[in-house]
Design an enzyme around this catalytic site. Structure first.
Site, PDB file in Angstrom:
ATOM      1  N   HIS A   1       0.828  -1.222   0.000  1.00 30.50           N
ATOM      2  CA  HIS A   1       0.000   0.000   0.000  1.00 30.50           C
ATOM      3  C   HIS A   1       0.857   1.265   0.000  1.00 30.50           C
ATOM      4  CE1 HIS A   1       0.061  -0.066   4.575  1.00 30.50           C
ATOM      5  NE2 HIS A   1       0.009   1.240   4.414  1.00 30.50           N
ATOM      6  N   ASP A  23       1.209  -7.667   2.333  1.00 30.31           N
ATOM      7  CA  ASP A  23       1.329  -6.230   2.042  1.00 30.31           C
ATOM      8  C   ASP A  23       2.792  -5.780   1.881  1.00 30.31           C
ATOM      9  OD1 ASP A  23       0.872  -3.531   1.803  1.00 30.31           O
ATOM     10  OD2 ASP A  23      -0.478  -3.385   3.517  1.00 30.31           O
ATOM     11  N   SER A  80       3.992   2.197   8.526  1.00 29.01           N
ATOM     12  CA  SER A  80       3.804   1.185   7.500  1.00 29.01           C
ATOM     13  C   SER A  80       5.104   0.983   6.751  1.00 29.01           C
ATOM     14  CB  SER A  80       2.719   1.601   6.523  1.00 29.01           C
ATOM     15  OG  SER A  80       1.487   1.220   7.027  1.00 29.01           O
TER      16      SER A  80
HETATM   17  N1  ARG Z   1      -4.727   0.428   7.583  1.00 29.31           N
HETATM   18  C1  ARG Z   1      -3.426   0.484   6.983  1.00 29.31           C
HETATM   19  C2  ARG Z   1      -2.861   1.908   7.129  1.00 29.31           C
HETATM   20  O1  ARG Z   1      -3.412   2.728   7.789  1.00 29.31           O
HETATM   21  C3  ARG Z   1      -3.432   0.002   5.574  1.00 29.31           C
HETATM   22  C4  ARG Z   1      -4.197   0.821   4.601  1.00 29.31           C
HETATM   23  C5  ARG Z   1      -4.174   0.369   3.148  1.00 29.31           C
HETATM   24  N2  ARG Z   1      -5.120  -0.690   2.865  1.00 29.31           N
HETATM   25  C6  ARG Z   1      -6.439  -0.518   2.582  1.00 29.31           C
HETATM   26  N3  ARG Z   1      -7.166  -1.603   2.419  1.00 29.31           N
HETATM   27  N4  ARG Z   1      -7.044   0.626   2.457  1.00 29.31           N
HETATM   28  O2  ARG Z   1      -2.295   2.541   6.304  1.00 29.31           O
HETATM   29  N1  ASP Z   2      -1.313   1.360   7.968  1.00 34.98           N
HETATM   30  C1  ASP Z   2      -0.615   2.426   8.637  1.00 34.98           C
HETATM   31  C2  ASP Z   2       0.393   3.119   7.725  1.00 34.98           C
HETATM   32  O1  ASP Z   2       0.213   3.155   6.524  1.00 34.98           O
HETATM   33  C3  ASP Z   2       0.036   1.949   9.892  1.00 34.98           C
HETATM   34  C4  ASP Z   2      -0.841   2.158  11.085  1.00 34.98           C
HETATM   35  O2  ASP Z   2      -1.603   3.140  11.109  1.00 34.98           O
HETATM   36  O3  ASP Z   2      -0.740   1.352  12.004  1.00 34.98           O
HETATM   37  O4  ASP Z   2       1.316   3.755   8.153  1.00 34.98           O
END
Ligand code: ARG
Ligand code: ASP
Length: 717
Positions: A83, A220, A652
């Site tokens: 991502h 990921d 991330s």
């Molecule tokens: N929750 C994770 C973060 O805050 C991954 C986000 C990307 N994935 C998604 N399905 N939107 O960045």
């Molecule tokens: N998914 C988040 C990021 O892209 C990580 C988190 O918020 O724990 O940095």
């Protein structure tokens, strides 16, 4: 003065933070190393951060402007999340080469794909510069005077730090609300090439359904390579560039993880607010989060409906939808977590004790002052939230305003070449806008969010423009018909046809009176003239008061260990691999395996459609050297694990490191029940989610057939 007081406070307090909470400054890690070692870490502070020798910090980078990455070979190979590389993978994708869908693997160095605009930054050094920054500041100066002292001194420090070195960049950052200042010096590389990415059915497996959730099975990750000039210095993209030779890269541990193992996350958390008072938390959890969630729910329903009806629309909105859904889901977890922990009540109780203690000291009256400032701020925060989640989200309005601004700049340019530059920029903006635009979604969203704006914003704070149009059209539906029906921006060919052959000034006149431009412009004007200035003035006042309150809290609790809020600077978080109990009668194990992928497999559900190659490997149990013995005694492949490291957005892609300093995983998310950790950390519920490095290697080797990449990595057991 401030500096000295904070200095003693910081070094006087040792090893007694609540279990595993905290994001520590690497250069001060010697203050934590005893605690880390008592929890299993086997290396020293100098191994984590050193200015004299290569240390782990030299293998960690800020990837782009909001993710972390780590070096895994002596030839510049870098790991981050799928991502985090998503935009680059998408940019290289077309119908013929859909790398999002099918994945991408460079089978040789000359197949690696350059990415204009992408940078990675290595932290060269960090340094406490509080006294230099405040040099010239005297007790009794106004805040504006203090500000100009800080700005001037910071600029001088930055200039000195970046003089004479290729790609050097530096920042002076305030910590603890300006009680301390640190200089960060970076070396920025900008020839970064895409080496590999799994298909989204692996890299985004589980999609938004599983996002922020455990158990998780998302692969990921994506792989890039840093290129440098012949002297290993940063250089613009060139065919002559060569792979960067890092001072340090991670050895990869093949030993795996077990519940209770020490883990440490080294990366760039973006923003936390752990020391704010009860009123701030109340506003977030009881007003802001619920409002924003409700508004996004409306938009997501509309997007999901159209996306499920058409493949074309699904592709167009996949990235927009993911980012709208990501915060929407996080806020829900955050709001619930704060309520569950009773944080507002607990902070009120804390503030009551603080007030008692502060009586007659320099900190007397601070809490009451913050409390009343928050009340004055509230209507402005409310309006800012509403603006950000309503008018600002209308795609056509935002595009039309931006496009029209560029035409204005072109029309007012003194030279043709400058004008040409703005027109080119407008052209690029339009191309990327129309590529992913679907009007019915935008129009329905307009109706949904502007209706909420009408109902939930107090009349006294709405813009005059809004009343005018509601009076003229009678309802948001009729207004939408008129706006989307009459705007030349609604259709690219109409736009281009209308302005074709017109001089920039005439074109600007035409488009600046367009209803979409007017909508974006009028709302922006309202926000920037009637909301933002007051919001900013009061917030500045609040932050200033927090500077004293922060210092007050440190004196009030001399035995507590404080860590600075995250601000996208390099931090160390440490903890251990641990399951958790999200609710009564439920316990989650800390490790997931390929069994879970196959349990979720469902070709009918987009998010759970496992790629055929992975199914085949599972069927034949062709795991090769990546097989491990699962909890049931059978052969399996590890996928993800959770741990108690305190992480945030920006972490991330961060390396997850074991007790010996070797790489065991890549951080990518947190569990839903723990997303309040940006505001309050609960050791029982807050878990970061990491990809097991062995799953990454398994995918590269067995699914991608890119095993040659493993040849340049360093492994340990
Ligand atoms: N929750 C994770 C973060 O805050 C991954 C986000 C990307 N994935 C998604 N399905 N939107 O960045
Ligand atoms: N998914 C988040 C990021 O892209 C990580 C988190 O918020 O724990 O940095």
């Amino acid at each position: 003065m401030i500096t000295a007081a904070v200095g003693t406070l910081l070094s006087a307090v040792f090893f007694n933070a609540k279990a595993d909470e905290g994001m520590w400054l690497p250069s001060l890690i010697s203050e934590r190393i005893g605690d880390m070692q008592s929890k299993g870490f086997r290396l020293d502070a100098e191994d984590i951060y050193s200015i004299n020798q290569a240390s782990l910090k030299d293998a960690v980078v800020l990837f782009g402007r909001g993710c972390t990455g780590e070096l895994i070979s002596g030839e510049g190979l870098l790991l981050t999340n799928h991502h985090c590389g998503y935009a680059q993978i998408q940019k290289h994708s077309s119908v013929e080469h859909d790398y999002l869908k099918d994945g991408f693997w460079a089978m040789s160095r000359d197949e690696e794909l350059p990415n204009e605009g992408l940078t990675v930054s290595f932290l060269d050094r960090m340094e406490d510069v509080t006294s230099a920054v405040l040099n010239g500041y005297e007790e009794g100066m106004t805040e504006a005077q203090r500000d100009s002292v800080v700005k001037a001194n910071s600029a001088a420090l930055i200039e000195k730090a970046t003089a004479g070195g290729k790609g050097l960049d530096a920042d002076v950052e305030a910590l603890y609300y300006g009680n301390q200042y640190f200089l960060f010096v970076y070396r920025v590389y900008n020839d970064i090439r895409l080496v590999g990415a799994p298909p989204s059915s692996i890299g985004k497996f589980g999609g938004d359904t599983d996002n922020w959730m455990w158990p998780r099975h998302t692969g990921d990750f994506s792989i890039f390579r840093i290129y440098a000039d012949k002297d290993n210095n940063p250089a613009e993209y060139s065919e002559d560039n060569v792979p960067y030779r890092p001072k340090r890269h991670f050895s990869i541990s093949l030993g795996g993880v077990q519940e209770g193992d020490f883990t440490f996350v080294y990366g760039f958390p973006g923003s936390t607010r752990e020391y704010i008072m009860s009123e701030g938390v109340r506003y977030i959890s009881e007003i802001s989060d619920p409002n924003k969630i409700a508004l996004r729910t409306l938009r997501l329903e509309i997007q999901d409906r159209y996306m499920s009806q058409s493949q074309d629309v699904r592709i167009k909105y996949s990235s927009k939808n993911a980012s709208v859904a990501n915060s929407w889901k996080k806020w829900q977890g955050e709001m619930r977590g704060i309520r569950k922990m009773g944080t507002v009540g607990k902070k009120r109780e804390y503030e009551r004790k603080f007030r008692e203690w502060a009586e007659g000291t320099a900190y007397d009256g601070l809490v009451a002052r913050l409390d009343s400032l928050y009340r004055i701020l509230e209507p402005y925060s409310y309006a800012s939230d509403y603006y950000a989640e309503t008018a600002w989200t209308v795609e056509l309005g935002r595009f039309a305003t931006g496009y029209s601004d560029l035409y204005a700049k072109a029309a007012l340019s003194s030279s043709d070449t400058v004008a040409e530059k703005f027109l080119k920029e407008a052209e690029r903006m339009a191309a990327s806008f129309y590529k992913d635009y679907y009007l019915p979604i935008d129009k329905e969203s307009f109706i949904a969010v502007m209706d909420m704006f009408d109902r939930n914003m107090p009349d006294g704070s709405k813009p005059e423009y809004f009343f005018r149009n509601m009076k003229r059209y009678g309802s948001v539906e009729v207004w939408a018909d008129s706006l989307f029906g009459n705007s030349v921006f609604a259709d690219s060919s109409v736009l281009y046809g209308t302005i074709a052959g017109q001089a920039p000034h005439d074109a600007w006149m035409t488009i600046s009176s367009d209803p979409a431009t007017e909508f974006g412009r009028e709302f922006r004007k309202w926000y920037s003239e009637e909301i933002r200035p007051s919001a900013k003035r009061i917030s500045d006042e609040i932050n200033l008061t927090y500077r004293d309150y922060m210092r007050g809290q440190m004196e009030f609790e001399p035995e507590r260990t404080f860590y600075p809020d995250a601000n996208l600077t390099l931090r160390v978080a440490y903890g251990s691999v641990q399951g958790y109990s999200p609710a009564d009668g439920t316990y989650y194990f800390p490790v997931s395996t390929i069994e879970g992928i196959m349990q979720k497999d469902n070709p009918e559900i987009f998010d759970y459609d496992v790629p055929e190659r992975l199914r085949e490997i599972y069927r034949t149990k062709d795991y090769g050297r990546w097989a491990v013995t699962g909890p049931d005694g059978r052969k399996t492949v590890p996928v993800c694990f959770i741990a108690t490291n305190h992480t945030s957005g920006g972490n991330s892609g961060s390396p997850v490191i074991n007790a010996d300093g070797n790489l065991i995983g890549i951080n990518f998310d947190r569990v839903w029940e723990g997303t309040m950790s940006d505001i309050v950390f609960d050791p029982d519920l807050c878990r970061n989610i990491a990809l097991d490095i062995r799953y990454v290697l398994f995918i590269i080797d067995k699914v991608a057939g890119a095993g040659h990449l493993l040849d340049e990595m360093t492994f340990t057991e």
